[in-house]
Design a protein around this motif. Structure first.
Motif, mmCIF file in Angstrom:
data_model
loop_
_atom_site.group_PDB
_atom_site.id
_atom_site.type_symbol
_atom_site.label_atom_id
_atom_site.label_comp_id
_atom_site.label_asym_id
_atom_site.label_seq_id
_atom_site.Cartn_x
_atom_site.Cartn_y
_atom_site.Cartn_z
ATOM 1 N N ASP A 256 0.837 -1.206 0.000
ATOM 2 C CA ASP A 256 0.000 0.000 0.000
ATOM 3 C C ASP A 256 0.869 1.252 0.000
ATOM 4 O O ASP A 256 0.561 2.241 -0.693
ATOM 5 N N TYR A 257 1.958 1.229 0.758
ATOM 6 C CA TYR A 257 2.898 2.354 0.760
ATOM 7 C C TYR A 257 3.459 2.576 -0.640
ATOM 8 O O TYR A 257 3.509 3.711 -1.141
ATOM 9 N N GLN A 258 3.882 1.499 -1.296
ATOM 10 C CA GLN A 258 4.444 1.618 -2.638
ATOM 11 C C GLN A 258 3.408 2.131 -3.628
ATOM 12 O O GLN A 258 3.712 2.976 -4.486
ATOM 13 N N ARG A 259 2.156 1.649 -3.509
ATOM 14 C CA ARG A 259 1.095 2.120 -4.400
ATOM 15 C C ARG A 259 0.901 3.623 -4.273
ATOM 16 O O ARG A 259 0.756 4.340 -5.281
ATOM 17 N N LYS A 260 0.909 4.126 -3.031
ATOM 18 C CA LYS A 260 0.712 5.560 -2.814
ATOM 19 C C LYS A 260 1.892 6.372 -3.335
ATOM 20 O O LYS A 260 1.710 7.463 -3.883
ATOM 21 N N TYR A 263 1.597 6.468 -7.085
ATOM 22 C CA TYR A 263 0.502 7.363 -7.474
ATOM 23 C C TYR A 263 0.944 8.826 -7.395
ATOM 24 O O TYR A 263 0.664 9.626 -8.290
ATOM 25 N N GLN A 264 1.640 9.166 -6.305
ATOM 26 C CA GLN A 264 2.122 10.546 -6.149
ATOM 27 C C GLN A 264 3.076 10.925 -7.273
ATOM 28 O O GLN A 264 3.008 12.033 -7.811
ATOM 29 N N LYS A 265 3.949 10.002 -7.653
ATOM 30 C CA LYS A 265 4.926 10.305 -8.698
ATOM 31 C C LYS A 265 4.263 10.441 -10.064
ATOM 32 O O LYS A 265 4.671 11.275 -10.895
ATOM 33 N N LEU A 266 3.214 9.648 -10.323
ATOM 34 C CA LEU A 266 2.595 9.633 -11.642
ATOM 35 C C LEU A 266 1.543 10.721 -11.832
ATOM 36 O O LEU A 266 1.432 11.301 -12.919
ATOM 37 N N PHE A 267 0.793 11.014 -10.765
ATOM 38 C CA PHE A 267 -0.389 11.860 -10.954
ATOM 39 C C PHE A 267 -0.383 13.173 -10.192
ATOM 40 O O PHE A 267 -1.179 14.064 -10.513
ATOM 41 N N LEU A 268 0.474 13.313 -9.203
ATOM 42 C CA LEU A 268 0.464 14.554 -8.438
ATOM 43 C C LEU A 268 1.615 15.447 -8.884
ATOM 44 O O LEU A 268 2.750 14.970 -9.065
#
Length: 270
Positions: A256-260, A263-268
């Motif tokens: 879950d940590y890796q998913r977040k 996500y931050q790197k790709l979309f934020l």
């Protein structure tokens, strides 16, 4: 000559260890937290569930600490912080407190034995908190353990004992006030960075906490590193008692940590 006897149990354990190494290697290929903190809760309830005295739960809890610390170090996590003993725990029965203090002394010596976990991974041990409240024999064990590991630089283990976050913040503020009274610091220079520099955890000069895990299903922080987890920390509450906590609980947390992170790197926006 008799042929060697096949042992399914030995074969099973070999396969299990191989799968564990493979799984850890896969996990380590993704982003890893630099600093993870544990509220090691549930030792006494674990013992009660098994019909054993409380001290049996605390010994099982130390074994769990060793297992989970080993996993964290194999994954390349550079700092682990554990809530070992709260200042309020001194209110427990004298027998339980004495048992806990004796266990702390014994396990501190064990951790620093030649070839043990801390030496193998190059881990520096720091015992942080209001250590003046510890019995003299435990203070001596703390000093010895910190001295033996002070040159280790690959990773850090922070053992918070005896500890309370409000006491830590109060002590930090007192240090800052003393600096102003001595003329070393002006009122305008008091800042978050100055307070942070006077926290117990700053003595280790480690990365901020990335993940906080509390076991036993209780959903509260219990006065643990409240200053340090006030920003950008992922919090996980796990139903398992601390002696039962292991790799099967760590895997979903780390995934879950890796998913977040991804996500931050790709979309934020950065």
């Amino acid at each position: 000559m008799s042929s060697p006897t096949f042992s399914f149990e030995v074969f099973y354990n070999v396969i299990l260890r191989w799968l564990e190494r493979l799984l850890l290697a896969v996990l380590a290929s993704g982003p890893m937290p630099k600093h993870i903190a544990f509220v090691m809760d549930g030792n006494r309830r674990y013992a009660g569930k098994k019909g054993k005295p409380a001290h049996e739960g605390h010994y099982a809890g130390f074994s769990s600490l060793r297992r989970n610390l080993d996993v964290c170090l194999r994954l390349g996590i550079r700092c682990v912080t554990v809530y070992a003993f709260a200042i309020d725990n001194f209110r427990r029965s004298p027998v339980e407190v004495e048992t806990l203090m004796n266990m702390c002394e014994q396990k501190l010596h064990e951790l620093c034995e030649h070839g043990d976990l801390l030496e193998r991974y190059g881990v520096r041990l720091r015992v942080l908190g209001k250590t003046c409240l510890l019995p003299p024999n435990v203070q001596a064990a703390v000093n010895r353990a910190e001295k033996l590991t002070r040159r280790n630089r690959k990773a850090t283990l922070n053992v918070m004992m005896p500890y309370a976050s409000r006491e830590e913040m109060t002590t930090a503020m007192q240090k800052v006030i003393n600096k102003t009274s001595r003329g070393e610091l002006s009122i305008d220079e008091i800042s978050e960075d100055e307070l942070d520099a006077n926290m117990y955890t700053n003595l280790t000069r480690v990365e901020p906490v990335d993940i906080l895990v509390r076991t036993s299903g209780v959903k509260r922080f219990s006065d643990f590193i409240l200053w340090q987890i006030s920003e950008n920390v992922q919090v996980y509450f796990v139903d398992a008692y601390w002696p039962d906590f292991g790799l099967r609980h760590c895997i979903p947390i780390l995934l879950d940590y890796q998913r977040k992170i991804w996500y931050q790197k790709l979309f934020l926006p950065q």
